[in-house]
Write an enzyme that holds these catalytic residues in place. Structure first.
Site, mmCIF file in Angstrom:
data_model
loop_
_atom_site.group_PDB
_atom_site.id
_atom_site.type_symbol
_atom_site.label_atom_id
_atom_site.label_comp_id
_atom_site.label_asym_id
_atom_site.label_seq_id
_atom_site.Cartn_x
_atom_site.Cartn_y
_atom_site.Cartn_z
ATOM 1 N N HIS A 311 -2.627 -14.762 38.173
ATOM 2 C CA HIS A 311 -1.666 -14.648 39.274
ATOM 3 C C HIS A 311 -1.901 -13.314 39.967
ATOM 4 O O HIS A 311 -2.221 -12.326 39.306
ATOM 5 C CB HIS A 311 -0.224 -14.718 38.728
ATOM 6 N N ASP A 369 2.437 -23.127 37.129
ATOM 7 C CA ASP A 369 1.849 -24.446 37.327
ATOM 8 C C ASP A 369 1.212 -25.027 36.083
ATOM 9 O O ASP A 369 0.829 -26.192 36.059
ATOM 10 C CB ASP A 369 0.786 -24.385 38.429
#
Ligand code: ACO
Length: 457
Positions: A311, A369
């Site tokens: 991320h 996710d």
């Protein structure tokens, strides 16, 4: 952000020896910023930061992330508490107005949203223009943008009341449009919204009910859906939210701005990752293939990345992924899928990656996710719907940021500059002096190409 200009940093031009003092501004939490708004006027320099890795693009009071510690707060409230104790519409209120609603405010807010859940009948006919196999995100880009053509009484961005109604409409109509996109792909009739149900129940009802028989929404699945919506509701200045803000800075209407956010969300590096994770887990198939996939992810010459890992902001475990993993267990247990091979593969992949030097050194952890696709698949959604569900939830954040822009006083169009590396000044060269084929030669070669295409079928 406090307007303290007492603290400065000094910029020194090594070439000329000139120096400038740049003001430092402090937020309520997180790193301070160097205010460079007057940099070009004062120094003649721009800053260069593709991907905005060191750039704050705006001042915001909505969401705070500490990526190193794995903290995510909405208006000060930790995401795990909101996911556990709140509901999606309450979080949408919090994002927009800055505080949790009291009972009167909550009742009024729910009434305002549910009043707008239906879409104009004419808009429903837009769906027929799409092929049945159209990606639902492609449909969403079209139909959400098309809302601008139906709700003219909420497109004047200078009218506070119109802006408010536009936000109600967007939050309320996104699930209706998303469920319609799903139904369209299955060939089933669209189901009208039911305002007696909660936000998540209504959405699941519109997705899975059929007119031929009554449909009861499973409360465990509805609660899981609510949590998934809460976890995806906002994430400060991510690509799609920044896209909404940039589109809005030109004065574009709210429906067009949110449609822009949807297009940005679609990409696999952003909201499309949950679809990519599931495809990857299915491709891996069994636990014994995991070392091979880890090897590929680490190979610089293989463009493959471990989807659902890494991320831009989190250099620790994404706090949303923790809640998502727990929700995943709850849903699979409710559906009698405790030994789901995809969950087993995902958990083993996570275990191995978190012990691997490459992932440790680069601080790559599972993101939101990584587990969401397994839950949504178990609930019966096809992969192509995953990002659509993300868009339904993120609309709450998009409209909160869109509204916040108007509270900032002067609206300035977002207009980055560039480091130009193209040709320097040169004179125009007429076509006949640039070489290449004559018109007659070009005609003959095109004719030969078409003839050869025809012969080879
Ligand atoms: N697998 C393998 N290596 C990775 C991964 C990954 N998933 N993610 C990052 N890396 C490596 C990069 O190759 C790079 O290595 P290098 O320094 O040797 O060149 C390093 O880690 C840093 O990666 P960047 O791409 O520079 O980091 P950035 O912050 O730009 O990207 C992103 C973040 C796009 C999320 C990236 O981690 C990624 O592609 N992950 C997979 C896609 C994904 O899961 N996206 C969902 C994000 S969450 C969301 O949008 C809701």
């Amino acid at each position: 952000m406090t307007d303290s200009t007492l603290r400065t940093v000094t910029l020194i031009d090594d070439l000329t020896g000139k120096s400038w003092k740049l003001p430092v501004r402090d937020g309520s939490m997180g790193p301070s910023v160097i205010d460079i708004r007057k940099l070009y006027t004062d120094t003649g320099y721009f800053t260069h930061d593709p991907g905005f890795t060191s750039t704050s693009s705006c001042e915001s009071k909505i969401t705070f992330i500490d990526g190193d510690k794995g903290v995510l707060l909405h208006r000060g409230y930790p995401i795990d508490q909101l996911a556990e104790k709140s509901d999606f519409l309450e979080v949408a209120y919090l994002l927009q107005f800055g505080d949790l609603p009291n009972t009167t405010q909550k009742t009024e807010w729910i009434k305002n949203i549910t009043y707008h859940t239906m879409v104009h009948e004419q808009l429903r006919s837009f769906f027929n223009g799409f092929r049945r196999d159209a990606h639902p995100m492609a449909i969403m880009c079209g139909v959400v943008g098309a809302l601008s053509a139906f709700y003219h009484d909420s497109t004047d961005i200078h009218d506070e009341r119109q802006r408010e109604i536009a936000c109600h409409r967007l939050i309320a109509k996104m699930p209706t449009l998303a469920a319609a996109a799903f139904k369209y792909s299955t060939g089933q009739p669209f189901i009208y919204p039911r305002n007696d149900l909660s936000f998540a129940e209504n959405f699941l009802h519109m997705c899975y009910a059929v007119p031929a028989e009554p449909h009861l929404v499973n409360p465990v699945l509805a609660r899981a859906m609510e949590k998934i919506f809460i976890l995806h509701a906002d994430h400060e200045q991510n690509a799609s939210t920044s896209t909404v803000r940039l589109a809005s800075s030109s004065g574009a209407n709210p429906f067009a701005c949110i449609a822009a956010g949807i297009t940005s969300l679609w990409g696999p590096a952003h909201g499309g990752a949950n679809e990519a994770v599931l495809k990857m887990l299915i491709e891996i198939g069994s636990k014994d293939k995991i070392p091979e996939i880890i090897k590929r992810a680490k190979d610089k010459d293989d463009g493959f990345r471990l989807m659902g890992f890494g991320h831009r902001v989190y250099k620790n475990y994404d706090p949303r992924a923790k809640v998502m993993q727990q929700t995943c267990r709850e849903v699979l247990s409710e559906l009698g899928l405790r030994n789901d091979p995809l969950l087993e593969t995902a958990m083993e992949l996570e275990r191995i990656a978190l012990q691997d030097d490459y992932f440790i050194a680069k601080k790559l952890y599972p993101n939101v996710d990584f587990y969401s696709g397994i839950i949504l698949r178990a609930m019966g959604f096809p992969m192509s719907m995953f990002t659509v569900l993300f868009a339904v939830a993120r609309t709450a954040g998009w409209v909160a940021h869109w509204q916040e822009q108007f509270s900032e006083g002067e609206q300035k169009i977002g207009r980055p500059r560039q480091l130009y590396t193209g040709p320097t000044l040169r004179s125009f060269v007429p076509l006949e002096e640039r070489g290449g084929k004559t018109d007659a030669e070009a005609f003959i070669s095109e004719w030969q190409r078409r003839r050869s295409d025809t012969l080879t079928g």
